[in-house]
Design a protein around this motif. Structure first.
Motif, PDB file in Angstrom:
ATOM      1  N   HIS A 195       0.834  -1.207   0.000  1.00  0.00           N
ATOM      2  CA  HIS A 195       0.000   0.000   0.000  1.00  0.00           C
ATOM      3  C   HIS A 195       0.867   1.254   0.000  1.00  0.00           C
ATOM      4  O   HIS A 195       0.561   2.225  -0.703  1.00  0.00           O
ATOM      5  CB  HIS A 195      -0.931  -0.012   1.206  1.00  0.00           C
ATOM      6  CG  HIS A 195      -1.859   1.151   1.242  1.00  0.00           C
ATOM      7  ND1 HIS A 195      -2.789   1.384   0.262  1.00  0.00           N
ATOM      8  CD2 HIS A 195      -1.994   2.149   2.145  1.00  0.00           C
ATOM      9  CE1 HIS A 195      -3.467   2.482   0.567  1.00  0.00           C
ATOM     10  NE2 HIS A 195      -2.993   2.966   1.696  1.00  0.00           N
ATOM     11  N   TRP A 221       1.376   6.827  -6.661  1.00  0.00           N
ATOM     12  CA  TRP A 221       0.249   7.709  -6.972  1.00  0.00           C
ATOM     13  C   TRP A 221       0.632   9.176  -6.796  1.00  0.00           C
ATOM     14  O   TRP A 221       0.309  10.013  -7.622  1.00  0.00           O
ATOM     15  CB  TRP A 221      -0.927   7.336  -6.079  1.00  0.00           C
ATOM     16  CG  TRP A 221      -2.099   8.254  -6.189  1.00  0.00           C
ATOM     17  CD1 TRP A 221      -2.866   8.480  -7.291  1.00  0.00           C
ATOM     18  CD2 TRP A 221      -2.647   9.070  -5.156  1.00  0.00           C
ATOM     19  NE1 TRP A 221      -3.859   9.361  -6.994  1.00  0.00           N
ATOM     20  CE2 TRP A 221      -3.750   9.749  -5.698  1.00  0.00           C
ATOM     21  CE3 TRP A 221      -2.310   9.270  -3.813  1.00  0.00           C
ATOM     22  CZ2 TRP A 221      -4.518  10.626  -4.946  1.00  0.00           C
ATOM     23  CZ3 TRP A 221      -3.070  10.136  -3.080  1.00  0.00           C
ATOM     24  CH2 TRP A 221      -4.161  10.804  -3.646  1.00  0.00           C
ATOM     25  N   ARG A 270      -5.222   8.117 -12.918  1.00  0.00           N
ATOM     26  CA  ARG A 270      -6.369   7.210 -12.892  1.00  0.00           C
ATOM     27  C   ARG A 270      -5.923   5.775 -12.583  1.00  0.00           C
ATOM     28  O   ARG A 270      -6.505   5.099 -11.755  1.00  0.00           O
ATOM     29  CB  ARG A 270      -7.110   7.256 -14.213  1.00  0.00           C
ATOM     30  CG  ARG A 270      -8.226   6.220 -14.286  1.00  0.00           C
ATOM     31  CD  ARG A 270      -9.002   6.349 -15.530  1.00  0.00           C
ATOM     32  NE  ARG A 270      -9.920   7.470 -15.327  1.00  0.00           N
ATOM     33  CZ  ARG A 270     -10.846   7.831 -16.191  1.00  0.00           C
ATOM     34  NH1 ARG A 270     -10.949   7.196 -17.323  1.00  0.00           N
ATOM     35  NH2 ARG A 270     -11.651   8.825 -15.942  1.00  0.00           N
ATOM     36  N   HIS A 271      -4.865   5.324 -13.241  1.00  0.00           N
ATOM     37  CA  HIS A 271      -4.417   3.949 -13.035  1.00  0.00           C
ATOM     38  C   HIS A 271      -3.790   3.756 -11.659  1.00  0.00           C
ATOM     39  O   HIS A 271      -4.048   2.747 -11.003  1.00  0.00           O
ATOM     40  CB  HIS A 271      -3.418   3.550 -14.123  1.00  0.00           C
ATOM     41  CG  HIS A 271      -4.018   3.596 -15.492  1.00  0.00           C
ATOM     42  ND1 HIS A 271      -5.029   2.749 -15.877  1.00  0.00           N
ATOM     43  CD2 HIS A 271      -3.762   4.389 -16.553  1.00  0.00           C
ATOM     44  CE1 HIS A 271      -5.375   3.013 -17.114  1.00  0.00           C
ATOM     45  NE2 HIS A 271      -4.625   4.012 -17.559  1.00  0.00           N
ATOM     46  N   THR A 272      -2.980   4.701 -11.221  1.00  0.00           N
ATOM     47  CA  THR A 272      -2.365   4.542  -9.902  1.00  0.00           C
ATOM     48  C   THR A 272      -3.384   4.714  -8.794  1.00  0.00           C
ATOM     49  O   THR A 272      -3.251   4.111  -7.734  1.00  0.00           O
ATOM     50  CB  THR A 272      -1.196   5.520  -9.713  1.00  0.00           C
ATOM     51  OG1 THR A 272      -1.653   6.840  -9.968  1.00  0.00           O
ATOM     52  CG2 THR A 272      -0.055   5.181 -10.629  1.00  0.00           C
ATOM     53  N   GLY A 273      -4.407   5.527  -9.007  1.00  0.00           N
ATOM     54  CA  GLY A 273      -5.482   5.644  -8.018  1.00  0.00           C
ATOM     55  C   GLY A 273      -6.211   4.331  -7.831  1.00  0.00           C
ATOM     56  O   GLY A 273      -6.550   3.940  -6.714  1.00  0.00           O
ATOM     57  N   ARG A 274      -6.455   3.627  -8.945  1.00  0.00           N
ATOM     58  CA  ARG A 274      -7.084   2.311  -8.846  1.00  0.00           C
ATOM     59  C   ARG A 274      -6.165   1.317  -8.136  1.00  0.00           C
ATOM     60  O   ARG A 274      -6.617   0.498  -7.342  1.00  0.00           O
ATOM     61  CB  ARG A 274      -7.441   1.801 -10.234  1.00  0.00           C
ATOM     62  CG  ARG A 274      -8.601   2.535 -10.846  1.00  0.00           C
ATOM     63  CD  ARG A 274      -8.952   1.988 -12.196  1.00  0.00           C
ATOM     64  NE  ARG A 274     -10.020   2.781 -12.769  1.00  0.00           N
ATOM     65  CZ  ARG A 274     -10.271   2.852 -14.053  1.00  0.00           C
ATOM     66  NH1 ARG A 274      -9.525   2.172 -14.903  1.00  0.00           N
ATOM     67  NH2 ARG A 274     -11.259   3.598 -14.500  1.00  0.00           N
ATOM     68  N   ARG A 275      -4.874   1.394  -8.420  1.00  0.00           N
ATOM     69  CA  ARG A 275      -3.923   0.510  -7.729  1.00  0.00           C
ATOM     70  C   ARG A 275      -3.882   0.814  -6.240  1.00  0.00           C
ATOM     71  O   ARG A 275      -3.750  -0.088  -5.412  1.00  0.00           O
ATOM     72  CB  ARG A 275      -2.532   0.662  -8.337  1.00  0.00           C
ATOM     73  CG  ARG A 275      -2.386  -0.120  -9.622  1.00  0.00           C
ATOM     74  CD  ARG A 275      -0.973  -0.036 -10.113  1.00  0.00           C
ATOM     75  NE  ARG A 275      -1.054   0.611 -11.419  1.00  0.00           N
ATOM     76  CZ  ARG A 275      -0.144   1.390 -11.944  1.00  0.00           C
ATOM     77  NH1 ARG A 275       0.958   1.642 -11.302  1.00  0.00           N
ATOM     78  NH2 ARG A 275      -0.310   1.929 -13.128  1.00  0.00           N
ATOM     79  N   LEU A 278      -6.366   2.004  -4.428  1.00  0.00           N
ATOM     80  CA  LEU A 278      -7.588   1.449  -3.851  1.00  0.00           C
ATOM     81  C   LEU A 278      -7.485  -0.058  -3.717  1.00  0.00           C
ATOM     82  O   LEU A 278      -7.857  -0.635  -2.683  1.00  0.00           O
ATOM     83  CB  LEU A 278      -8.792   1.832  -4.716  1.00  0.00           C
ATOM     84  CG  LEU A 278     -10.141   1.307  -4.243  1.00  0.00           C
ATOM     85  CD1 LEU A 278     -10.481   1.884  -2.878  1.00  0.00           C
ATOM     86  CD2 LEU A 278     -11.211   1.667  -5.254  1.00  0.00           C
ATOM     87  N   LEU A 279      -6.968  -0.723  -4.725  1.00  0.00           N
ATOM     88  CA  LEU A 279      -6.805  -2.170  -4.672  1.00  0.00           C
ATOM     89  C   LEU A 279      -5.838  -2.579  -3.560  1.00  0.00           C
ATOM     90  O   LEU A 279      -6.098  -3.516  -2.798  1.00  0.00           O
ATOM     91  CB  LEU A 279      -6.301  -2.700  -6.018  1.00  0.00           C
ATOM     92  CG  LEU A 279      -6.021  -4.193  -6.064  1.00  0.00           C
ATOM     93  CD1 LEU A 279      -7.312  -4.984  -5.866  1.00  0.00           C
ATOM     94  CD2 LEU A 279      -5.361  -4.553  -7.371  1.00  0.00           C
ATOM     95  N   CYS A 339      -7.540  -2.328  -0.247  1.00  0.00           N
ATOM     96  CA  CYS A 339      -8.467  -3.448  -0.025  1.00  0.00           C
ATOM     97  C   CYS A 339      -7.721  -4.734   0.301  1.00  0.00           C
ATOM     98  O   CYS A 339      -8.222  -5.574   1.045  1.00  0.00           O
ATOM     99  CB  CYS A 339      -9.345  -3.637  -1.260  1.00  0.00           C
ATOM    100  SG  CYS A 339     -10.519  -2.294  -1.506  1.00  0.00           S
TER     101      CYS A 339
END
Length: 99
Positions: free
Chosen positions: A4, A11, A20-25, A27-28, A31
């Motif tokens: 994380h 990010w 956009r892509h690093t923001g999704r990473r 979040l993943l 989680c």
């Protein structure tokens, strides 16, 4: 937590096209890293609740904390404005701001 942290740094240091892509990473990774901490804490909550302070003690502590809260908030605002991204000068300007 290292996963994380790596995603967070990527990010913050990425360009506009990668946000956009690093923001999704990010979040993943959040989680993925949350359950190993949340599950043992959820299991331990019943035993932790047996060891909390009595309500009278918590009332006294809350009365003691209340006068210091505005001072702490004011200090945080001052630090943020002094060393933040727009108000920084000198050596502090070279330190990347992650927050």
């Amino acid at each position: 937590m290292a996963l994380h942290g790596r995603a967070f740094v990527a990010w913050r240091l990425s360009g506009a096209d990668e946000v956009r892509h690093t923001g999704r990473r990010l979040l993943l990774s959040a989680c993925v890293t949350a359950p190993p901490v949340a599950v043992p804490l959820a299991v331990a909550v019943p035993s932790l609740l047996d060891h909390v302070a009595p309500p009278a003690t918590l009332n006294v502590l809350s009365l003691m904390v209340l006068p210091f809260t505005p001072i702490l908030i004011g200090a945080q605002v001052w630090v943020w404005r002094t060393f933040g991204p727009t108000g920084s000068t000198g050596a502090a300007a070279r330190i990347p701001s992650f927050f």
